[in-house]
Design an enzyme around this catalytic site. Sequence first.
Site, mmCIF file in Angstrom:
data_model
loop_
_atom_site.group_PDB
_atom_site.id
_atom_site.type_symbol
_atom_site.label_atom_id
_atom_site.label_comp_id
_atom_site.label_asym_id
_atom_site.label_seq_id
_atom_site.Cartn_x
_atom_site.Cartn_y
_atom_site.Cartn_z
ATOM 1 N N ASP A 1 -8.005 -6.684 -5.626
ATOM 2 C CA ASP A 1 -7.950 -5.370 -4.988
ATOM 3 C C ASP A 1 -8.509 -4.332 -5.949
ATOM 4 O O ASP A 1 -8.017 -4.183 -7.068
ATOM 5 C CB ASP A 1 -6.506 -5.017 -4.623
ATOM 6 C CG ASP A 1 -6.381 -3.658 -3.959
ATOM 7 O OD1 ASP A 1 -7.401 -3.143 -3.452
ATOM 8 O OD2 ASP A 1 -5.258 -3.116 -3.945
ATOM 9 N N HIS B 1 -6.089 -6.479 -1.302
ATOM 10 C CA HIS B 1 -5.088 -5.439 -1.062
ATOM 11 C C HIS B 1 -3.991 -5.944 -0.129
ATOM 12 O O HIS B 1 -2.819 -5.627 -0.304
ATOM 13 C CB HIS B 1 -5.779 -4.212 -0.448
ATOM 14 C CG HIS B 1 -4.915 -3.006 -0.353
ATOM 15 N ND1 HIS B 1 -4.478 -2.316 -1.466
ATOM 16 C CD2 HIS B 1 -4.407 -2.342 0.726
ATOM 17 C CE1 HIS B 1 -3.738 -1.278 -1.077
ATOM 18 N NE2 HIS B 1 -3.678 -1.283 0.249
ATOM 19 N N SER C 1 0.829 -1.200 0.000
ATOM 20 C CA SER C 1 0.000 0.000 0.000
ATOM 21 C C SER C 1 0.867 1.255 0.000
ATOM 22 O O SER C 1 1.671 1.445 -0.915
ATOM 23 C CB SER C 1 -0.968 -0.039 1.187
ATOM 24 O OG SER C 1 -1.969 0.933 1.059
#
Length: 607
Positions: free
Chosen positions: A527, A582, A200
Amino acid sequence: SAKLGASHMAFHTCYLQGLLLLLLGTSVALGARLARDGKIKTPQDHGSAEQDRVHSLPGWGNITNFKMFSGYFTVHERHQRRLFYVLTESQQNATTDPVILWLNGGPGCSSVGGGFMSELGPWYPTASGNLVNNPHSWNKFANVIFLESPAFVGFSYSRHLDDTVVGDDRTARDNLKFLLLFYQRFPHLRANRLWLSGESYAGHYVPQLASQVLRYNDCVKQARTASPPLAESAYSAAAAACAGFESDEVGGQLELSLEDLPIEGLTLGNAWTDAIKDNQGTVDHWWTHALISDQSFEGIRKYCNFAKSNPLDPHPDHDDPKGSVELCDHFCHQADQEMGSIDIYDVIADDCLPPRAWGEAARLGHLLTRANSTAGLGVRAAARKGIPARVQRAQALAAAASKAARDKARGSRQQHVAEEEGAARRSTLGSGVRGAEGGSDDGPDQPAYDPCVEDWTEVYLNRADVQHALHANESSNLVTWPWVFCAHHHILQYQEADLQISMLPIYDNILTRTPSLRILLYSGDADASVPALGTRYWLSALRLRQKTEVNWRTWRSSTGQVGGYVSLYHELTFATVRAAGHMVPYSQPERAHFLVSHFVQSRELPR
């Protein structure tokens, strides 16, 4: 991009020249002060590795098959800025296996709560307060460090109010200092290959830290080869100057070696890298995965200026929209309604009911909203989570769990440990495996996918007995707020403009000056917040050189199933992870373990 790269190189050259002058004694006060008696006074408490040893954990019992450590490193003495870490040594061969530094994103989310507790650590927490074994823990093949950074994330803190305001630059510099101090406390790992990893917003943290490490290595190399040669008594001062320790950072005596940091490469999952391209990839992913209508997709693409509007952020609707701004709002609002209450960070997984804790993707979205950023992981999902109530609930549950643990401890200690160990080994996460829904085939020993794992993590890490076991939030390290998965903006104020900075110039610089650095970028293909498509868009901007004419093939994991797809370039490797969200190591632990372990061990992925 070229202009930024040139300016970085010019700054780098001037920086090294200035430091070399300092190291040769032609600078003033700082060099003399640092070199006094051949010692470097650095911001460091007098802790040792053995003092940080964790022998057991509540809900599990004794840790017998590897060594675990946790505690603090002081990266700024006068501010008392202290970063909390957890180290799980390799279960295989700690003396030779690589070292992985794991950084979760946010910015402002905990690597202890994320990486260690709910993704790639040795255990997962359960609703019952126990821990269950993770058979695909990354310390099966590496020594893994989980660092809570910057200060005010998790158990990390500072006693200086100004430190609540922070951005990418200071975060990278503090992380570099952490690495140097870490190797002083754990010198037996100094020769092991170092990998910088995360997911991320670590798409910012990791390349910027890599740039700091490479600059540091260049600096100490120049110091080692200086003419006239440096005296050995000045080595520690030279290393400190290269690391950027300031003159007021005075603490305990510590010797720094004039050695390179042994960086081998980078691994990054669903990395937030270039705001515009990542944002374009998000909208295209929604449409190509049948999450939104043709009308909404075409409207967003036609009317939204991705330099000013974030499709994932909340957009007001208008009764009679006029002009591009209102029409963009209208179609983004419509798309939000069309997608419904799915988990945008893992679209093939069920959401936690009630909604799970505020995760790192939602934290990034919140900051992007406030920054009016060029792209968005908006707060559509996060806005529905009721954050204050969630924190209060976690505190209440943690207090009850701590009391229960203390009550148990009054009885037979041996019986208590046996009960906890037995419960930990029997427990499973959730009521069903991901199986057909997510395509996972991890076997009977793999705990079931639990969308509420962040909730159980917050409860577990707020328990007094857990904090005591981890040497966290005790004595001089007390903090006045509960542990939360992601720091709230009223505590940590991250410089929002940094979220918009593209990392592509840094990649250009790294790939040009250090072509031997090995890089793995991977994306969970479920994601919908920082999707694989956006990563492919910005990878194309790097003008990489393909290794084969058709640069796309399957890779298979240990189960024999297709784990995803891989593209091989001379400069780096890009892979997708099938049916992963994610947080790839949690949603597809076997595939993540297989992919990363093969890469760091230089083994070819099976077709």
